[in-house]
Design a protein around this motif. Structure first.
Motif, mmCIF file in Angstrom:
data_model
loop_
_atom_site.group_PDB
_atom_site.id
_atom_site.type_symbol
_atom_site.label_atom_id
_atom_site.label_comp_id
_atom_site.label_asym_id
_atom_site.label_seq_id
_atom_site.Cartn_x
_atom_site.Cartn_y
_atom_site.Cartn_z
ATOM 1 N N GLU A 133 37.963 29.414 44.471
ATOM 2 C CA GLU A 133 37.559 30.867 44.588
ATOM 3 C C GLU A 133 38.524 31.595 45.531
ATOM 4 O O GLU A 133 38.503 32.828 45.749
ATOM 5 C CB GLU A 133 36.294 31.063 45.098
ATOM 6 C CG GLU A 133 35.294 30.440 44.403
ATOM 7 C CD GLU A 133 33.855 30.269 44.947
ATOM 8 O OE1 GLU A 133 33.727 30.622 46.155
ATOM 9 O OE2 GLU A 133 32.856 29.738 44.402
ATOM 10 N N LEU A 134 39.796 30.966 45.976
ATOM 11 C CA LEU A 134 40.795 31.482 46.596
ATOM 12 C C LEU A 134 41.505 32.696 46.067
ATOM 13 O O LEU A 134 41.419 32.691 44.912
ATOM 14 C CB LEU A 134 41.810 30.529 46.941
ATOM 15 C CG LEU A 134 41.530 29.581 48.140
ATOM 16 C CD1 LEU A 134 42.850 28.709 48.232
ATOM 17 C CD2 LEU A 134 41.553 30.096 49.560
ATOM 18 N N GLU A 135 41.503 33.708 46.689
ATOM 19 C CA GLU A 135 42.389 34.979 46.123
ATOM 20 C C GLU A 135 43.750 34.615 45.923
ATOM 21 O O GLU A 135 44.427 33.784 46.644
ATOM 22 C CB GLU A 135 42.330 36.204 47.076
ATOM 23 C CG GLU A 135 40.931 36.470 47.466
ATOM 24 C CD GLU A 135 40.366 37.457 46.392
ATOM 25 O OE1 GLU A 135 41.039 38.069 45.491
ATOM 26 O OE2 GLU A 135 38.949 37.313 46.268
ATOM 27 N N GLY A 136 44.292 35.066 44.793
ATOM 28 C CA GLY A 136 45.661 34.782 44.730
ATOM 29 C C GLY A 136 46.001 33.849 43.883
ATOM 30 O O GLY A 136 45.521 33.462 42.546
ATOM 31 N N GLU A 137 46.591 32.786 44.276
ATOM 32 C CA GLU A 137 46.817 31.465 43.524
ATOM 33 C C GLU A 137 46.167 30.438 44.041
ATOM 34 O O GLU A 137 46.144 29.580 45.016
ATOM 35 C CB GLU A 137 48.270 31.099 43.714
ATOM 36 C CG GLU A 137 49.225 31.875 43.086
ATOM 37 C CD GLU A 137 49.045 31.708 41.593
ATOM 38 O OE1 GLU A 137 49.076 30.475 41.134
ATOM 39 O OE2 GLU A 137 49.183 32.783 40.956
#
Length: 127
Positions: free
Chosen positions: A26-30
């Protein structure tokens, strides 16, 4: 070397590892797809060890998932259907640790789904 921890200690560790795998997805970005695969493998291992601990069946620290499943099958023979799930997690957790291997979102999601299947099966058995 086999370490003795309570069944609940193994479940707590597995739940924490499961949460970590979800966090990385669920991390934003990569998102870190490599980590998701690794944590999914570890998580499945920890859940199987919880079931083995409950049955008082000894196991090793570095025992591969299919081998852990073989031990569990002595008390949960219906879990033979999880063979493919545990085998699918093996390369995903170890093969992608090295440079040159690329983990896609699909591979990571499949690893987490396989882990979820092990989690649900073990938790149901222990409830």
């Amino acid at each position: 070397m086999t370490r003795k921890f309570s069944t609940q200690a193994w479940l707590d560790k597995a739940d924490s590892t499961f949460a970590t795998a979800h966090y990385y997805l669920e991390l934003e970005g990569e998102p870190n797809y490599d980590a998701i695969c690794l944590f999914s493998q570890w998580c499945a291992e920890q859940y199987l060890k919880a079931r083995l601990q409950k049955a008082e069946i000894p196991f090793g620290d570095c025992q591969p998932l299919p081998s852990l499943l073989d031990s569990v099958l002595t008390v949960e023979p219906d879990w033979a259907s999880m063979r493919q799930v545990t085998e699918s997690l093996m390369p995903k957790g170890s093969e992608f640790r090295y440079p040159g291997s690329i983990v896609s979102k699909e591979i990571a999601e499949n690893a987490l789904e396989s882990c979820s299947q092990v989690r649900e099966t073990v938790r149901e058995s222990l409830s």
